[in-house]
Write an enzyme that holds these catalytic residues in place. Structure first.
Site, PDB file in Angstrom:
ATOM      1  N   ILE A  55      30.940-122.681  49.043  1.00 30.74           N
ATOM      2  CA  ILE A  55      31.728-123.892  48.782  1.00 30.74           C
ATOM      3  C   ILE A  55      32.000-124.056  47.283  1.00 30.74           C
ATOM      4  CG2 ILE A  55      31.629-126.419  48.935  1.00 30.74           C
ATOM      5  CD1 ILE A  55      29.937-125.959  51.542  1.00 30.74           C
ATOM      6  N   TYR A 208      14.460-129.509  52.868  1.00 27.69           N
ATOM      7  CA  TYR A 208      15.910-129.479  52.585  1.00 27.69           C
ATOM      8  C   TYR A 208      16.504-130.877  52.793  1.00 27.69           C
ATOM      9  CZ  TYR A 208      20.895-128.341  52.999  1.00 27.69           C
ATOM     10  OH  TYR A 208      22.266-128.306  52.834  1.00 27.69           O
ATOM     11  N   LYS A 212      18.362-133.512  50.045  1.00 33.20           N
ATOM     12  CA  LYS A 212      19.729-134.020  50.198  1.00 33.20           C
ATOM     13  C   LYS A 212      19.734-135.553  50.237  1.00 33.20           C
ATOM     14  CE  LYS A 212      21.784-130.302  49.748  1.00 33.20           C
ATOM     15  NZ  LYS A 212      22.862-130.083  48.786  1.00 33.20           N
ATOM     16  N   THR A 245      28.911-120.080  55.476  1.00 32.74           N
ATOM     17  CA  THR A 245      28.553-119.480  54.179  1.00 32.74           C
ATOM     18  C   THR A 245      27.183-118.807  54.282  1.00 32.74           C
ATOM     19  OG1 THR A 245      27.285-121.358  53.327  1.00 32.74           O
ATOM     20  CG2 THR A 245      29.667-121.432  52.981  1.00 32.74           C
TER      21      THR A 245
HETATM   22  N1  LIG Z   1      27.378-124.389  54.298  1.00 32.07           N
HETATM   23  C1  LIG Z   1      27.183-125.519  54.965  1.00 32.07           C
HETATM   24  O1  LIG Z   1      27.354-125.593  56.195  1.00 32.07           O
HETATM   25  C2  LIG Z   1      26.744-126.755  54.227  1.00 32.07           C
HETATM   26  C3  LIG Z   1      26.551-127.930  54.981  1.00 32.07           C
HETATM   27  C4  LIG Z   1      26.173-129.100  54.320  1.00 32.07           C
HETATM   28  C5  LIG Z   1      25.992-129.075  52.955  1.00 32.07           C
HETATM   29  N2  LIG Z   1      26.170-127.898  52.248  1.00 32.07           N
HETATM   30  C6  LIG Z   1      25.930-127.963  50.817  1.00 32.07           C
HETATM   31  O2  LIG Z   1      27.020-127.324  50.147  1.00 32.07           O
HETATM   32  C7  LIG Z   1      26.552-126.783  48.905  1.00 32.07           C
HETATM   33  C8  LIG Z   1      27.017-125.346  48.748  1.00 32.07           C
HETATM   34  O3  LIG Z   1      26.449-124.583  49.792  1.00 32.07           O
HETATM   35  P1  LIG Z   1      27.088-123.193  50.293  1.00 32.07           P
HETATM   36  O4  LIG Z   1      27.142-123.272  51.763  1.00 32.07           O
HETATM   37  O5  LIG Z   1      28.306-122.867  49.523  1.00 32.07           O
HETATM   38  O6  LIG Z   1      25.877-122.195  49.905  1.00 32.07           O
HETATM   39  P2  LIG Z   1      25.888-120.725  49.258  1.00 32.07           P
HETATM   40  O7  LIG Z   1      27.089-119.965  49.731  1.00 32.07           O
HETATM   41  O8  LIG Z   1      24.536-120.176  49.536  1.00 32.07           O
HETATM   42  O9  LIG Z   1      26.074-121.008  47.702  1.00 32.07           O
HETATM   43  C9  LIG Z   1      25.036-121.594  46.960  1.00 32.07           C
HETATM   44  C10 LIG Z   1      25.325-121.419  45.490  1.00 32.07           C
HETATM   45  O10 LIG Z   1      24.194-121.942  44.761  1.00 32.07           O
HETATM   46  C11 LIG Z   1      23.807-120.983  43.785  1.00 32.07           C
HETATM   47  N3  LIG Z   1      22.403-121.081  43.403  1.00 32.07           N
HETATM   48  C12 LIG Z   1      21.315-120.856  44.175  1.00 32.07           C
HETATM   49  N4  LIG Z   1      20.196-120.976  43.453  1.00 32.07           N
HETATM   50  C13 LIG Z   1      20.583-121.301  42.192  1.00 32.07           C
HETATM   51  C14 LIG Z   1      19.888-121.551  40.976  1.00 32.07           C
HETATM   52  N5  LIG Z   1      18.555-121.458  40.892  1.00 32.07           N
HETATM   53  N6  LIG Z   1      20.604-121.869  39.868  1.00 32.07           N
HETATM   54  C15 LIG Z   1      21.947-121.934  39.930  1.00 32.07           C
HETATM   55  N7  LIG Z   1      22.667-121.694  41.034  1.00 32.07           N
HETATM   56  C16 LIG Z   1      21.989-121.381  42.159  1.00 32.07           C
HETATM   57  C17 LIG Z   1      24.098-119.661  44.467  1.00 32.07           C
HETATM   58  O11 LIG Z   1      24.112-118.618  43.504  1.00 32.07           O
HETATM   59  P3  LIG Z   1      24.219-117.047  43.976  1.00 32.07           P
HETATM   60  O12 LIG Z   1      25.674-116.795  44.107  1.00 32.07           O
HETATM   61  O13 LIG Z   1      23.613-116.322  42.875  1.00 32.07           O
HETATM   62  O14 LIG Z   1      23.478-116.932  45.278  1.00 32.07           O
HETATM   63  C18 LIG Z   1      25.458-119.945  45.095  1.00 32.07           C
HETATM   64  O15 LIG Z   1      26.484-119.805  44.153  1.00 32.07           O
HETATM   65  C19 LIG Z   1      25.035-126.954  48.904  1.00 32.07           C
HETATM   66  O16 LIG Z   1      24.706-128.088  48.167  1.00 32.07           O
HETATM   67  C20 LIG Z   1      24.700-127.177  50.380  1.00 32.07           C
HETATM   68  O17 LIG Z   1      23.528-127.925  50.547  1.00 32.07           O
HETATM   69  C21 LIG Z   1      26.543-126.755  52.863  1.00 32.07           C
END
Ligand SMILES: NC(=O)c1ccc[n+]([C@@H]2O[C@H](COP(=O)([O-])OP(=O)(O)OC[C@H]3O[C@@H](n4cnc5c(N)ncnc54)[C@H](OP(=O)(O)O)[C@@H]3O)[C@@H](O)[C@H]2O)c1
Length: 286
Positions: A55, A208, A212, A245
């Protein structure tokens, strides 16, 4: 947390996820979501944490398409260089860059803010997006449980350190914004004030959801403070829905199997998910 309440936390998180998936499918049947059209914003600067994937990547790409100067804050140097190159190519915007920021380290966050401030550029949008989900029990550099330390405390510190820059850049009618990405799991989250770090009995689901919920409460409180001060900054929190993702890499294998089999249909695909017109409330992106 007892093993029984850990099991209850897992069930509640999966129930929240299932409810969101159903709501997404229903909404799709009812015609889906019309993507908002935003005017170009070439004079604005945004920081996106975790902009290297998922995202965060989609958000950084959309902001770059609008002509914004986008700074990706992340902890993976080599991946980020590739991401920046791709984003510049895809958006024809050269104002995309990477600054190292490990949100699991308070020292790294402080160094990131110092480097950003040395650039002497304004800051209009801070997207608090990075997160880990349901990781095994482990700690940040500073000894905090990882969900709480990275997802919540990391962004709490980052936001506070950047608030002066946001205040300086915002103006009435065109506020600067903090946009924090939360999740529907906050509805089932509980703040365990006597054991914030799950040291008695660790539940990855509970941890988690707690992180949130903490982000939602922080945003609401920050928005109240900013409004009371008449500040030209708004604090917003958003729920992206269930999106296909890599965030799910640590979840129970059964859920990963469902993601692999049905994700293409039931989960959202990455595209423009971020509304810049947010307020301090949960804004589902569907
Ligand atoms: N996907 C869903 O269904 C969903 C649903 C509800 C909420 N969300 C929220 O949406 C947001 C994005 O999630 P996503 O699905 O896009 O997850 P994702 O694809 O796993 O991306 C997570 C990002 O966070 C980075 N990250 C992880 N650890 C880190 C650290 N120590 N320092 C800096 N950056 C770090 C990762 O870096 P790397 O590229 O190096 O791994 C990646 O760029 C999150 O807040 C999640 O809780 C997602």
């Amino acid at each position: 947390m007892s093993p029984l309440s850990a099991a209850r936390a897992a069930l509640r998180v999966y129930a929240a996820g299932a409810a969101v998936v159903l709501a997404q499918l229903l909404r799709r049947c009812l015609g889906g979501f019309a993507e908002p059209v935003f005017p170009p914003q070439p004079d604005r600067v945004a920081i996106v944490t975790g902009g290297t994937d998922g995202i965060g990547y989609a958000t950084a790409r959309q902001l770059a398409r609008l002509g914004m100067h986008v700074i990706i804050a992340g902890n993976n140097d080599s991946k980020a260089q590739d991401v920046v190159r791709r984003l510049k190519e895809e958006t024809s915007n050269d104002k995309v860059e990477f600054l190292y920021c490990d949100l699991a380290s308070l020292t790294s966050i402080r160094q990131f803010v110092q480097k950003f401030k040395k650039k002497k550029i304004p800051l209009h949008v801070l997207v608090n997006n990075a997160a880990v989900m349901m990781v095994p029990q482990r700690k940040t550099r500073d000894g905090f449980e990882e969900h709480f330390g990275l997802n919540y405390l990391g962004h709490f510190v980052l936001t506070n350190l950047l608030l002066d820059s946001l205040k300086a850049a915002g103006r009435p009618g065109r506020t600067a914004r903090v946009v924090t990405v939360s999740s529907a799991t906050h509805y089932v989250g509980e703040l365990r004030l006597r054991d914030l770090h799950g040291s008695r009995c660790y539940s990855p689901h509970g941890a988690y959801a707690q992180s949130k919920l903490a982000l939602v409460l922080f945003t609401y409180h920050l928005q109240r403070l900013l409004a009371a001060q008449g500040s030209p900054v708004t604090a917003n929190v958003a729920d992206p829905g269930v999106v296909d993702t890599d965030l799910y890499r640590h979840v129970f294998w059964g859920t990963r199997l469902i993601q692999k089999m049905l994700g293409w249909w039931a989960f959202k695909k990455l595209k423009m998910l971020l509304s810049l017109e947010g307020r301090s409330r949960l804004t589902p992106w569907t």
